[in-house]
Design an enzyme around this catalytic site. Sequence first.
Site, short mmCIF file in Angstrom:
data_model
loop_
_atom_site.label_atom_id
_atom_site.label_comp_id
_atom_site.label_asym_id
_atom_site.label_seq_id
_atom_site.Cartn_x
_atom_site.Cartn_y
_atom_site.Cartn_z
CG ASP A 194 -1.80 1.20 1.38
OD1 ASP A 194 -2.52 1.44 0.45
OD2 ASP A 194 -1.36 2.18 2.35
CD GLU A 230 -2.41 2.27 -3.26
OE1 GLU A 230 -3.34 3.17 -3.34
OE2 GLU A 230 -1.54 2.41 -2.35
#
Length: 574
Positions: A219, A261
């Site tokens: 992330d 991401e």
Amino acid sequence: MSFTAPIPIIGASHVPGLRLDPDWHRKSVFYEVMVRSFVDSNGDGFGDFQGLTSRLDYLQWLGIDGIWVPPFFQSPLKDGGYDVSDYQAVLPEYGTIDDFKHFVSEAHARNMRVMIDLPINHTSDQHPWFLASREDPEGPYGDFYVWRDTDEGYPNVRIIFVDTETSNWAFDSVRRQFYWHRFFSHQPDLNFENPAVHDAVYDIVRFWYDLGVDGVRLDAIPYLYESEEGNGESEPATHQFVRDLRRMVDDEYPGRVLIAEANQWPAETAEYFGTAEEPECHMAFDFPTMPRIFYSLRAQNASELQRVLAEQVEVPPGAAWGVFLRNHDELTLEMVSEEYRQAMYGWYAYDPRMRSNVGIRRRLASLLDNSRAELELANALLLSLPGSPFLYYGDEIGMGDNIWLDDRDASRTPMQWSPDRNAGFSTADPGKLFLPPVQSLVYHYTSVNVEAQMAQASSLLNWMRSVLHVRRQHPVFGLGTITVLETDNESVLAFVRSYGGDGTYHGPKEEHVLCVFSFSHNPVHVTIDAPDWSGAALHDLFGGGQFPTIADDGRFSLTFGTQSFYWLHIGSQA
């Protein structure tokens, strides 16, 4: 509710061998499921791993190859679990580590992989590392975060959450210093200049891979490092860290994958693939394509989407894009111009409550006004793009959202399984649910639910299952290249997916599929220029119907109804 899964089940004992398939992530269709939103097994109002495990037969029946689980770790839940307070513990409402291990085992038994989400850029301010860092600056965790005496460092770094944060620095009253945060002020950034932080992250990754996890989503990966001269995004040191992490994964856990991401332009995001000699992530999400799909649906113009697809950046062998329409976050509009953004707001977020940060916090069906034609068109486009598709839980039945809920909770409501109490999600008193199920007029759970759509042959759910199984039969969609074709109608997008074959499939060694999409709100006639396929026969991938052969000059015509598409197999050339 029980589900019959017609797909052959592969025993869990066979899964380790499957992990050695270097292309498994390129062949997969993933399904993002919020644990707390899927099934509540014990009546406490929260979804949990036992509930998720009980619905794996449904996901197998649907045609899902991999399950992406957003953060389920111990957390104060100020940011949906992306504020982690213990990376090696499951939030008690979701179950235990043993429940998670059972879920992974049962998923593997059904030939489905499991991918988890690791927010390694930051932690919660309740994490023991941060508590120790603020209490004891000279201790072992004193340098785990980025501390300064003033709030003037890194002047070129933008603020991401412009609607809630005024600075990337926050003052801590205990340590009497400022700490750095790229997201919310309750999420202090880890200090990746400290080698001990690297070791801690490695240990976290190893912990979950040892439990059988097949992939890790990194992330907010661009923000690990900052510099006084740079903009704090994709700094060289960040890429070096990812290369080192990839080397560890390849050495110790061959066959497992990392996915980046990185909400950036394709050329910048592609840097997270690395190179053949120095690989980084196996996958990366493709953010710029997604808003252009929605733009094309309303503008009835495919030229911008055509341009983005034609400019797709080459990636190293074995790497794959992750493509999606919606997920647990807002539909981000960072990758578009201001004019483009305002047009999108006008079409899709006319009520200010529908907006969040620089984006739109609505589900797919709500965005598309519950139009069956647009839902089919958008999903067919998604499933034919280069890369691995990621579906969002509930979108397969056209679930709606609730813009009256706070922030991103608008599209994180309970899964709608049946018309029964609490949409079949939970047996709890309705007042105990973590969020209420959708009860709006159009998307009410009594009419939009899995049970009803399974019983209706023409439902969106059964249509999605049919398309997913057609896609699975054609490796060209997962492994093939893309060639964008010219058309004489700006409302029509056409491209060819081509795959040369590698001997691992029982199907054709070489396959080419023509994908054509009309975004027009009226029937249209289009001529497509495909010079490389002159004289080739065409037939429909779904029903096998024969279409006119491509002319000797490479041109051929198609007629479309309102907002429709074709997947056409390109046969032998005359």
